[in-house]
Structures are given as structure tokens and as C-alpha cells.
Design a protein around this motif. Structure first.
Motif, PDB file in Angstrom:
ATOM      1  N   LEU A  75      12.847 -56.725  48.844  1.00 35.03           N
ATOM      2  CA  LEU A  75      12.316 -55.436  49.295  1.00 35.03           C
ATOM      3  C   LEU A  75      13.426 -54.387  49.376  1.00 35.03           C
ATOM      4  O   LEU A  75      13.224 -53.225  48.987  1.00 35.03           O
ATOM      5  N   LEU A  76      14.594 -54.794  49.848  1.00 34.28           N
ATOM      6  CA  LEU A  76      15.713 -53.849  49.915  1.00 34.28           C
ATOM      7  C   LEU A  76      16.157 -53.445  48.523  1.00 34.28           C
ATOM      8  O   LEU A  76      16.483 -52.262  48.278  1.00 34.28           O
ATOM      9  N   LEU A  78      14.303 -53.161  45.884  1.00 32.36           N
ATOM     10  CA  LEU A  78      13.331 -52.191  45.371  1.00 32.36           C
ATOM     11  C   LEU A  78      13.620 -50.794  45.903  1.00 32.36           C
ATOM     12  O   LEU A  78      13.442 -49.802  45.183  1.00 32.36           O
ATOM     13  N   ARG A  79      14.074 -50.717  47.149  1.00 37.82           N
ATOM     14  CA  ARG A  79      14.417 -49.405  47.721  1.00 37.82           C
ATOM     15  C   ARG A  79      15.704 -48.863  47.109  1.00 37.82           C
ATOM     16  O   ARG A  79      15.823 -47.660  46.847  1.00 37.82           O
ATOM     17  N   LEU A  80      16.677 -49.736  46.894  1.00 40.76           N
ATOM     18  CA  LEU A  80      17.955 -49.288  46.338  1.00 40.76           C
ATOM     19  C   LEU A  80      17.819 -48.788  44.908  1.00 40.76           C
ATOM     20  O   LEU A  80      18.656 -48.017  44.432  1.00 40.76           O
ATOM     21  N   ARG A  82      15.603 -46.819  43.899  1.00 40.37           N
ATOM     22  CA  ARG A  82      15.042 -45.466  43.908  1.00 40.37           C
ATOM     23  C   ARG A  82      15.895 -44.572  44.802  1.00 40.37           C
ATOM     24  O   ARG A  82      16.012 -44.840  45.994  1.00 40.37           O
ATOM     25  N   ALA A  85      15.066 -43.433  48.718  1.00 39.36           N
ATOM     26  CA  ALA A  85      14.072 -44.302  49.354  1.00 39.36           C
ATOM     27  C   ALA A  85      14.641 -44.865  50.651  1.00 39.36           C
ATOM     28  O   ALA A  85      15.818 -45.222  50.714  1.00 39.36           O
ATOM     29  N   PRO A  86      13.838 -44.937  51.725  1.00 35.56           N
ATOM     30  CA  PRO A  86      14.344 -45.467  52.999  1.00 35.56           C
ATOM     31  C   PRO A  86      14.700 -46.945  52.889  1.00 35.56           C
ATOM     32  O   PRO A  86      13.979 -47.727  52.273  1.00 35.56           O
ATOM     33  N   ARG A  87      15.811 -47.308  53.481  1.00 40.18           N
ATOM     34  CA  ARG A  87      16.311 -48.683  53.372  1.00 40.18           C
ATOM     35  C   ARG A  87      16.380 -49.401  54.714  1.00 40.18           C
ATOM     36  O   ARG A  87      16.600 -50.609  54.744  1.00 40.18           O
ATOM     37  N   ARG A  88      16.202 -48.676  55.787  1.00 37.95           N
ATOM     38  CA  ARG A  88      16.432 -49.246  57.115  1.00 37.95           C
ATOM     39  C   ARG A  88      15.531 -50.450  57.395  1.00 37.95           C
ATOM     40  O   ARG A  88      15.998 -51.471  57.895  1.00 37.95           O
ATOM     41  N   PRO A  90      13.821 -52.720  55.338  1.00 39.65           N
ATOM     42  CA  PRO A  90      14.215 -53.964  54.660  1.00 39.65           C
ATOM     43  C   PRO A  90      15.584 -54.469  55.093  1.00 39.65           C
ATOM     44  O   PRO A  90      15.800 -55.681  55.158  1.00 39.65           O
TER      45      PRO A  90
END
Length: 212
Positions: A75-76, A78-80, A82, A85-88, A90
């Protein structure tokens, strides 16, 4: 152009692409995991007493522990992939792994006499664990790094490291079907140590391959 404006422009450009990072990362991870699983079956195979092991508490729980690392790291990642995108969320979810591992360790310490703690921690397969998990992580990590090139990670080394972490966790999940050491003491010690190598390789590779 300010850094914030640049990130917003990259994010807007990413939205216009026909293929979003998530649509590439997850199939890539699945393909890499299938290759790793096939390699496991073709070489060392799975343990012969799987059916009996599933009836115990320790064997299924080690997969719960590993999934506590695999799912948040994916999940983290996938955020990285983009920008902006919020990462907190994950990132905090990664704490599930040490929490689950600690829970298993405490239960193990209460269940066993103290003279059994060291043998359970050392186990019988430490050397195999430290070798096989990094090898099984090669295909998932390569697939994830290639897939990340469809995204726009603003921190290439970090994205590569998390890709290595996810690949290592997937490899550990697969290896768990072979490993006869089910003690949480063993899993919480040797599995993370084995996962460190693909994480480091991912960071080094990401800093070069994902730079833009």
C-alpha cells in the motif's frame, strides 16, 4: 517553478496517462510472486507436513505476521508511485508487523520453558532462510522496479527500498510454506534479517532506475 507546483504538474500528468501505477504495480507483483512460487516448488518445495502444521497455532500465525509487513508495504509503494499521494496511513500500518511479531513472541515465551527459548530462536533453517528469501525476492523486486517506471516517484531510493521490502515480504510468505521453524522467535528474528537484503538492493536500484 516552485517544488509544490512541479509536484502538482507531475501528478496532473500522471492522471492523464492511460495506465495508472496501481494498474501496473499489482499485476507486476503478482507475476513476480508466481515466478518466485514456481521457483520454490521446482527447487526446495513445500514441507511435507503442511496439513498437520495448519492444525497448529504457530504455522498459520507466521503468515499473519508476514502479511502484516507485506500488505502495508504494498500500500505504501502504491502511494510512493504517485507524487503528492498521502503516505502517513500505510507508513503507520507498517507497525502492524512488529506488533504482531511481539504478540507472538510473548505468547511463545509464556508457552515454553526458558531452556527452550534459544533453540526455538536459532531453529534448524536459519542459513536456508537467509539464502532463500533474498533469492525468491529477485523476481518480485525486478517486476516492481520495472512497474514503478510507469509512475513518478519523487523519492526514487525510498520507493526502491519499499519495493524491496514488499518483494522480501512476499518471498518470506512463500518461503514459510517450506520452513519447518514456526516459532515466533525464529520468524521475528530471521525473516526480517533476510528481508533486509532485498530492501537494500531495492534502495540502491531505485536511486538509479527510478530517477527522473
Amino acid at each position: 517553478m516552485r517544488t509544490g507546483d512541479l509536484i502538482e504538474a507531475i501528478a496532473a500528468d500522471a492522471k492523464t496517462r492511460r495506465t495508472q501505477p496501481a494498474a501496473v504495480l499489482l499485476p507486476a507483483l503478482a507475476a513476480g510472486a508466481m515466478v518466485a512460487g514456481a521457483a520454490l516448488l521446482a527447487t526446495i518445495g513445500i514441507r511435507a507436513d503442511v496439513a498437520a502444521a495448519l492444525a497448529t497455532a504457530r504455522f498459520p500465525y507466521k503468515f499473519v505476521v508476514v502479511l502484516g509487513l507485506a500488505i502495508p508495504s504494498i500500500l505504501l509503494l502504491l502511494r510512493l508511485a504517485r507524487p503528492g499521494a498521502p503516505r502517513r496511513g500505510p507508513a503507520l500500518a507498517l507497525l502492524a508487523f512488529p506488533a504482531l511479531a511481539a504478540t507472538g513472541i510473548v505468547a511463545e515465551l509464556f508457552a515454553l520453558p526458558s531452556q527452550a527459548w534459544t533453540p526455538r530462536l536459532i531453529g534448524n533453517n536459519a542459513a536456508i532462510c537467509m539464502t532463500v528469501i533474498p533469492l525468491l525476492a529477485v523476481a518480485p523486486l525486478a517486476a516492481l522496479l520495472l512497474a514503478l517506471r510507469h509512475g513518478a516517484p519523487t523519492r526514487p531510493a525510498l520507493a526502491g527500498a519499499v519495493a524491496g521490502l514488499a518483494a522480501g515480504a512476499v518471498a518470506a510468505f512463500l518461503y514459510g510454506w517450506h520452513c519447518s521453524d514456526d516459532s515466533p522467535l525464529f520468524v521475528a528474528t530471521w525473516y526480517p534479517l533476510a528481508i533486509c537484503l532485498p530492501t537494500a538492493v531495492g534502495a540502491a536500484a531505485g536511486s538509479r532506475l527510478l530517477r527522473w
